[in-house]
Design an enzyme around this catalytic site. Sequence first.
Site, PDB file in Angstrom:
ATOM      1  N   LYS A   1       1.999  12.818   7.134  1.00  0.00           N
ATOM      2  CA  LYS A   1       1.422  13.939   6.391  1.00  0.00           C
ATOM      3  C   LYS A   1       1.522  15.296   7.116  1.00  0.00           C
ATOM      4  O   LYS A   1       2.570  15.910   7.082  1.00  0.00           O
ATOM      5  CB  LYS A   1       0.001  13.581   5.963  1.00  0.00           C
ATOM      6  CG  LYS A   1       0.056  12.348   5.030  1.00  0.00           C
ATOM      7  CD  LYS A   1      -1.193  12.034   4.268  1.00  0.00           C
ATOM      8  CE  LYS A   1      -0.891  10.965   3.218  1.00  0.00           C
ATOM      9  NZ  LYS A   1      -1.619   9.719   3.354  1.00  0.00           N
TER      10      LYS A   1
ATOM     11  N   TYR B   1      -6.115   2.064   3.749  1.00  0.00           N
ATOM     12  CA  TYR B   1      -4.733   2.027   3.267  1.00  0.00           C
ATOM     13  C   TYR B   1      -3.815   2.391   4.414  1.00  0.00           C
ATOM     14  O   TYR B   1      -4.067   3.356   5.146  1.00  0.00           O
ATOM     15  CB  TYR B   1      -4.562   3.023   2.121  1.00  0.00           C
ATOM     16  CG  TYR B   1      -3.150   3.118   1.587  1.00  0.00           C
ATOM     17  CD1 TYR B   1      -2.570   2.049   0.890  1.00  0.00           C
ATOM     18  CD2 TYR B   1      -2.396   4.283   1.757  1.00  0.00           C
ATOM     19  CE1 TYR B   1      -1.279   2.149   0.396  1.00  0.00           C
ATOM     20  CE2 TYR B   1      -1.102   4.383   1.250  1.00  0.00           C
ATOM     21  CZ  TYR B   1      -0.556   3.308   0.576  1.00  0.00           C
ATOM     22  OH  TYR B   1       0.727   3.406   0.069  1.00  0.00           O
TER      23      TYR B   1
ATOM     24  N   ASP C   1      -4.619   4.471  12.641  1.00  0.00           N
ATOM     25  CA  ASP C   1      -3.757   5.074  11.634  1.00  0.00           C
ATOM     26  C   ASP C   1      -4.306   6.462  11.321  1.00  0.00           C
ATOM     27  O   ASP C   1      -5.255   6.609  10.550  1.00  0.00           O
ATOM     28  CB  ASP C   1      -3.725   4.186  10.385  1.00  0.00           C
ATOM     29  CG  ASP C   1      -2.854   4.779   9.293  1.00  0.00           C
ATOM     30  OD1 ASP C   1      -2.404   5.933   9.443  1.00  0.00           O
ATOM     31  OD2 ASP C   1      -2.629   4.082   8.282  1.00  0.00           O
TER      32      ASP C   1
HETATM   33  C1  LIG Z   1      -0.850   8.328   3.262  1.00  0.00           C
HETATM   34  C2  LIG Z   1      -1.188   7.292   4.235  1.00  0.00           C
HETATM   35  C3  LIG Z   1      -0.262   6.333   4.649  1.00  0.00           C
HETATM   36  C4  LIG Z   1       1.107   6.218   4.035  1.00  0.00           C
HETATM   37  O1  LIG Z   1       1.885   7.332   4.270  1.00  0.00           O
HETATM   38  P1  LIG Z   1       3.167   7.588   3.306  1.00  0.00           P
HETATM   39  O2  LIG Z   1       3.803   8.783   3.899  1.00  0.00           O
HETATM   40  O3  LIG Z   1       2.612   7.784   1.947  1.00  0.00           O
HETATM   41  O4  LIG Z   1       4.018   6.385   3.397  1.00  0.00           O
HETATM   42  C5  LIG Z   1      -0.625   5.446   5.636  1.00  0.00           C
HETATM   43  N1  LIG Z   1      -1.847   5.484   6.179  1.00  0.00           N
HETATM   44  C6  LIG Z   1      -2.774   6.383   5.810  1.00  0.00           C
HETATM   45  C7  LIG Z   1      -4.103   6.382   6.475  1.00  0.00           C
HETATM   46  C8  LIG Z   1      -2.490   7.304   4.808  1.00  0.00           C
HETATM   47  O5  LIG Z   1      -3.431   8.154   4.416  1.00  0.00           O
END
Ligand SMILES: *Cc1c(COP(=O)(O)O)cnc(C)c1O
Length: 440
Positions: free
Chosen positions: A266, A144, A238
């Site tokens: 995060k 994701y 990511d």
């Molecule tokens: C949570 C997450 C996102 C998205 O971040 P948001 O702050 O919710 O937009 C993107 N990539 C990874 C790997 C994530 O865990």
Amino acid sequence: MKLEKSIELYNKGQHNLVGAVNSPVRAFKSVGGVPVFIDHAKGSKVFDVDGNEYIDLVLSYGPMILGHRHNKVEKSIKKALKKGYTFGASTNKEIKLAKIVCDAFPGMDKVRFVNSGTEAVLSAIRLARAYTGHNKIIKFSGCYHGHTDALLVAAGSGLATLSLPGSKGVPDEAVKNTLIAEFNNLESVRQHINAHDDIAAVILEPIAGNMGVVQPTKEFLHQLRKITQDTGILLILDEVMTGFRSKFGGAQELLGIEADITCLGKVIGGGFPVGAYGARNEIMSMVAPLGGMYQAGTLSGNPIAMACGIATLKELKRQNPYKKFNKNAIKIKKMLISSAKKYGVPVQVNHFGSMINPFFTDKDVTDFKSAQTCDTESFKVFFWQMMEHGVFLPPSQFEAWFLSSALRKRDLRKIEEAIDSSMAKVAEKKIIKQNHQNDD
Ligand SMILES: *Cc1c(COP(=O)(O)O)cnc(C)c1O
């Protein structure tokens, strides 16, 4: 378990909010029942509006790595509040957080702050396209990367939880440059690279956390780095979830690879909306105002969020809780495995640093397909039992549990008791179900 006030708020919330939530996983759809509404939190715990107390293993899906309302963090936020909230001009705080972040990632000379992980990723993709002049992106199923159109295919937990293949409202044109490969399967990447000559980037969660925790094999990662380097394709890691979670810096360093572009979110905001993307000078100089790739934000780098991020990362560096995270994750893994064995429930546990996941399946979970062999009915029973016993878990089989440095020994004992009772209930329900099936 008393949930009267949560039920009342849930019903009230339906009027002006979509499903009474602002992010779909919070709606508890896959585990049934009514989502709990939180009143407040402190340290390792959250407290709901009915006065129930839980050890928090959700941690807002990752950011609250120090636990809730750490004294030093709260002090910094209060101090920043007194100076004003946002100016549309730069502050020293942005420079400070940028230095902390860049120093922690060997391949990062410069960083740009944004307001979410989604925004970090969509900007990183634009940057990769600007830098290479190519359009196609390879992503892995089950990973994701936020809710940006181009990457909302085969996108892991949120969608898997709701049994959706993708999202409505995403036009074919938006995903026509997105190629899907399989996690831990280099051949699936090679095939795309052989078939297309206009690939800008491969994007990957270095430790997958959005199909449950799934580790890459060493071979897969190193070959992926090599193949991208050899073909001039950028590797975007990511690390929105993994950044500062398993070491001070990125999982990429632990895993022995280096990204061309890194995405963060995060933890770096410590609970305020902060995302970031960073890379070496040569790549970042493409970004406006230095270069021709445009990306902007009214609230980007806002001083309250920066203050929270700086205080969180400074305290994290001081505490250096990573060994403890690993130890606690292994403890919880052992608890899960021994009680699963005791009651005859098939469970696999994957963990990396402070991320951990039990999968209700007898198969090794190495990719999205194997993650989907899980018995989500068992998870549902387990989830509500854990809640009853005062442990707040993400309401989905496919979301990682997170550990905070505020977790105490007594919390671990409570988690152990909760796991034992909950696993017993899962076994009991399974037997009842089997007997029913035999009757039919
Ligand atoms: C949570 C997450 C996102 C998205 O971040 P948001 O702050 O919710 O937009 C993107 N990539 C990874 C790997 C994530 O865990």
